[in-house]
Enzyme design. Structure first.
Site, mmCIF file in Angstrom:
data_model
loop_
_atom_site.group_PDB
_atom_site.id
_atom_site.type_symbol
_atom_site.label_atom_id
_atom_site.label_comp_id
_atom_site.label_asym_id
_atom_site.label_seq_id
_atom_site.Cartn_x
_atom_site.Cartn_y
_atom_site.Cartn_z
ATOM 1 N N ASN A 189 0.874 -1.177 0.000
ATOM 2 C CA ASN A 189 0.000 0.000 0.000
ATOM 3 C C ASN A 189 0.906 1.220 0.000
ATOM 4 O OD1 ASN A 189 -1.778 2.056 0.561
ATOM 5 N ND2 ASN A 189 -2.176 1.418 2.680
ATOM 6 N N TRP A 190 0.961 1.867 -1.149
ATOM 7 C CA TRP A 190 1.889 3.003 -1.276
ATOM 8 C C TRP A 190 1.374 4.266 -0.597
ATOM 9 C CZ3 TRP A 190 5.007 3.677 -6.447
ATOM 10 C CH2 TRP A 190 5.862 2.590 -6.597
ATOM 11 N N LYS A 191 0.091 4.290 -0.252
ATOM 12 C CA LYS A 191 -0.537 5.494 0.328
ATOM 13 C C LYS A 191 -0.308 6.679 -0.627
ATOM 14 C CE LYS A 191 0.155 3.370 4.758
ATOM 15 N NZ LYS A 191 0.273 3.486 6.185
ATOM 16 N N HIS A 215 -9.232 1.545 5.011
ATOM 17 C CA HIS A 215 -7.934 1.666 5.691
ATOM 18 C C HIS A 215 -8.080 2.633 6.871
ATOM 19 C CE1 HIS A 215 -3.798 2.793 6.492
ATOM 20 N NE2 HIS A 215 -3.467 1.639 5.944
ATOM 21 N N GLU A 274 -6.407 5.004 7.878
ATOM 22 C CA GLU A 274 -6.190 6.426 7.588
ATOM 23 C C GLU A 274 -7.443 7.051 6.971
ATOM 24 O OE1 GLU A 274 -2.584 5.741 5.432
ATOM 25 O OE2 GLU A 274 -1.636 5.178 7.336
ATOM 26 N N GLU A 298 -5.147 -4.763 10.738
ATOM 27 C CA GLU A 298 -4.058 -3.805 10.880
ATOM 28 C C GLU A 298 -4.275 -2.993 12.154
ATOM 29 O OE1 GLU A 298 -2.155 -2.804 6.800
ATOM 30 O OE2 GLU A 298 -3.794 -1.432 7.144
ATOM 31 N N GLY A 358 2.873 -1.267 4.190
ATOM 32 C CA GLY A 358 2.914 0.148 3.831
ATOM 33 C C GLY A 358 4.328 0.571 3.482
ATOM 34 N N GLY A 359 5.018 1.195 4.440
ATOM 35 C CA GLY A 359 6.351 1.783 4.211
ATOM 36 C C GLY A 359 7.321 0.861 3.483
HETATM 37 P P1 PGA Z 1 3.106 0.115 7.518
HETATM 38 O O1 PGA Z 1 1.631 0.418 7.000
HETATM 39 O O2 PGA Z 1 3.554 -1.188 6.913
HETATM 40 O O3 PGA Z 1 3.932 1.292 7.071
HETATM 41 O O4 PGA Z 1 3.038 0.013 9.015
HETATM 42 C C1 PGA Z 1 0.705 -0.619 6.813
HETATM 43 C C2 PGA Z 1 -0.577 -0.071 6.231
HETATM 44 O O5 PGA Z 1 -0.956 1.062 6.581
HETATM 45 O O6 PGA Z 1 -1.230 -0.734 5.415
#
Ligand code: PGA
Length: 258
Positions: free
Chosen positions: A9-11, A106, A108, A175, A241-242
């Protein structure tokens, strides 16, 4: 369907240049990989900002081969198919670009866009109605975890966020909010506890078996902890994510999940 999926997930990150570099790095590593034990490669997916989907698909097509195929997914979709919803992307549009997966709910989006469980379930349903596989995210905050209310919270959140869905065609991602982007990872026992709890709750509610329910883990996953996490019985893969932003690291995550 019982799947194995490694998804990124590149956000709100990345650029055309980053996409090119990512695929070069991923497939440079893939070139040297010898699948000695003939392991089944999981489905590999990266979800990118919607404006980059066609470009990422084009670059993916140039690199994908018989051994490794990277799918491009969306990070969200709207609960309606069209209309006066400025700034949103509908699943019909995603489908037109042959997108197969979309994240919904998600944390966020729940936090910053005020998405409720009800909205998340509508988005997932609309995704399914357009032949997309929704990856429905759930997870508790630190406050809830510290009060030991996480099981009750997750049960309500996952039931409401999947209301009315054909769960055989849905992927859940557990998550915990406190693990996202923090470097803090729950213990393996804690991950197993929640992932299997989600399977039990959803199987019971929907007259299915636990094998019918696919649950990923997400939150500070990186190549060094992937093996332990993906070996857990109730984990069908990871949402990253990261650490998904670098092609080389993501390749290591894929390989460590084998
Ligand atoms: P993260 O994020 O791997 O950077 O903790 C996971 C996500 O938000 O899907």
């Amino acid at each position: 369907m019982n799947i194995r999926i490694i998804s990124g997930n590149w956000k709100m990150n990345g650029s055309k240049k980053d996409i090119e570099t990512w695929f070069n790095d991923f497939f440079e590593k893939a070139k040297d990989f010898k699948n000695k034990d003939n392991e089944k490669i999981p489905d590999i997916l990266i979800c990118v900002p919607s404006i980059y989907i066609p470009y990422a698909q084009q670059i993916a097509e140039e690199h994908n081969n018989d051994n490794f195929k990277v799918f491009i997914g969306a990070e969200d979709c709207h609960q309606e198919n069209k209309g006066a919803f400025t700034g949103n992307t509908s699943p019909i549009m995603l489908k037109e670009f042959n997108v197969k997966y979309t994240i919904v709910g998600h944390s966020e989006r729940r936090q910053f866009e005020k998405e409720t469980n009800e909205i998340v379930a509508k988005k997932a349903l609309n995704a399914l109605n357009n032949d997309l596989i929704p990856i429905v995210c759930v997870g508790e905050s630190l406050e809830i975890r510290e009060k030991h209310e996480h099981l009750t919270f997750i049960e309500k959140q996952v039931l409401e966020s999947t209301e009315g869905l054909d769960l055989k065609r849905v992927i859940i991602a557990y998550e915990p909010v406190w693990a996202i982007g923090t470097g803090k990872v729950p213990t393996l026992e804690e991950i197993e506890e929640i992932n299997s709890y989600i399977k039990t709750v959803l199987a019971k509610e929907n007259n299915l078996t636990e094998n019918d329910i696919n649950v990923l883990y997400g939150g500070s996953v990186k190549s060094s902890n992937t093996k332990d996490i993906t070996e857990l019985k109730s984990v069908n893969g990871v949402l990253v994510g990261g650490a998904s932003l670098k092609g080389e690291e993501f390749f290591n995550i894929v390989i460590n999940s084998l």
